[in-house]
Structure formats: C-alpha cells, structure tokens
Design a protein around this motif. Structure first.
Motif, PDB file in Angstrom:
ATOM      1  N   ALA A  13     -31.269 -18.564  -3.360  1.00 17.79           N
ATOM      2  CA  ALA A  13     -32.396 -19.153  -4.086  1.00 17.79           C
ATOM      3  C   ALA A  13     -33.383 -19.825  -3.139  1.00 17.79           C
ATOM      4  O   ALA A  13     -34.591 -19.841  -3.422  1.00 17.79           O
ATOM      5  CB  ALA A  13     -31.882 -20.156  -5.120  1.00 17.79           C
ATOM      6  N   LEU A  14     -32.914 -20.369  -2.029  1.00 18.04           N
ATOM      7  CA  LEU A  14     -33.824 -20.981  -1.064  1.00 18.04           C
ATOM      8  C   LEU A  14     -34.869 -19.980  -0.583  1.00 18.04           C
ATOM      9  O   LEU A  14     -36.014 -20.345  -0.318  1.00 18.04           O
ATOM     10  CB  LEU A  14     -33.052 -21.524   0.145  1.00 18.04           C
ATOM     11  CG  LEU A  14     -32.173 -22.743  -0.065  1.00 18.04           C
ATOM     12  CD1 LEU A  14     -31.387 -23.048   1.195  1.00 18.04           C
ATOM     13  CD2 LEU A  14     -33.003 -23.940  -0.489  1.00 18.04           C
ATOM     14  N   HIS A  15     -34.475 -18.720  -0.464  1.00 18.69           N
ATOM     15  CA  HIS A  15     -35.377 -17.679   0.019  1.00 18.69           C
ATOM     16  C   HIS A  15     -36.419 -17.275  -1.020  1.00 18.69           C
ATOM     17  O   HIS A  15     -37.441 -16.691  -0.677  1.00 18.69           O
ATOM     18  CB  HIS A  15     -34.577 -16.445   0.443  1.00 18.69           C
ATOM     19  CG  HIS A  15     -33.704 -16.683   1.627  1.00 18.69           C
ATOM     20  ND1 HIS A  15     -32.492 -17.317   1.537  1.00 18.69           N
ATOM     21  CD2 HIS A  15     -33.883 -16.381   2.928  1.00 18.69           C
ATOM     22  CE1 HIS A  15     -31.955 -17.391   2.734  1.00 18.69           C
ATOM     23  NE2 HIS A  15     -32.772 -16.842   3.602  1.00 18.69           N
ATOM     24  N   GLN A  16     -36.188 -17.586  -2.264  1.00 18.79           N
ATOM     25  CA  GLN A  16     -37.103 -17.188  -3.333  1.00 18.79           C
ATOM     26  C   GLN A  16     -38.310 -18.117  -3.445  1.00 18.79           C
ATOM     27  O   GLN A  16     -39.335 -17.739  -4.007  1.00 18.79           O
ATOM     28  CB  GLN A  16     -36.367 -17.152  -4.675  1.00 18.79           C
ATOM     29  CG  GLN A  16     -35.126 -16.286  -4.691  1.00 18.79           C
ATOM     30  CD  GLN A  16     -35.356 -14.879  -4.169  1.00 18.79           C
ATOM     31  OE1 GLN A  16     -36.247 -14.187  -4.641  1.00 18.79           O
ATOM     32  NE2 GLN A  16     -34.577 -14.479  -3.176  1.00 18.79           N
ATOM     33  N   ASP A  17     -38.182 -19.314  -2.904  1.00 16.87           N
ATOM     34  CA  ASP A  17     -39.226 -20.327  -3.044  1.00 16.87           C
ATOM     35  C   ASP A  17     -40.201 -20.352  -1.872  1.00 16.87           C
ATOM     36  O   ASP A  17     -40.979 -21.288  -1.759  1.00 16.87           O
ATOM     37  CB  ASP A  17     -38.593 -21.717  -3.201  1.00 16.87           C
ATOM     38  CG  ASP A  17     -37.770 -21.822  -4.474  1.00 16.87           C
ATOM     39  OD1 ASP A  17     -38.085 -21.126  -5.453  1.00 16.87           O
ATOM     40  OD2 ASP A  17     -36.799 -22.600  -4.477  1.00 16.87           O
TER      41      ASP A  17
END
Length: 73
Positions: A13-17
C-alpha cells in the motif's frame, strides 16, 4: 489474514500513494530509532552490516547476513 500477510499488504500500500522515504538501519539501535521516528518501512544496509563486522560490502556470508537481518527485526 496472518501478521506476515498484513505486513506485506501494508508495504504494498505504501507504493500506491506515490513516494515514501525508506531509511536504512545498520544495527538494532538505528532500527528502533527509525521506527520511533514514525517510518512505516525500514530497509537494511548490506554495506553497514559488513563494515560493522570489519569487512567490505558483499563479504558477509549467508549466515551472517541472516543473523544481521534477524537482529534488525
């Protein structure tokens, strides 16, 4: 969901932001300090581990690398 699966999902999820900072911990103390500073993910440094053992980057064997990673976690 297992704890490991949750951690994987959180990291993904960190990569999605967009962008995020991923600092490198070199020992247990630095890992604790970085976590207390609020970093949501922390990387390891192969050079830092090797230099702390008096070796060049890439000279640590598998068992030493695994022991270093275990110490960081």
């Amino acid at each position: 969901m297992t704890d490991t699966a949750r951690k994987r999902a959180d990291f993904h999820a960190l990569h999605q932001d967009g962008f995020f900072l991923l600092p490198n911990a070199w020992d247990a103390g630095s890992a604790v300090r970085l976590a207390k500073k609020g970093f949501r993910a922390i990387a390891s440094t192969s050079a830092g581990a090797a230099w702390a053992a008096g070796k060049d980057d890439g000279e640590l064997g598998r068992d030493a690398v695994l022991a270093h990673l275990e110490m960081l976690v």
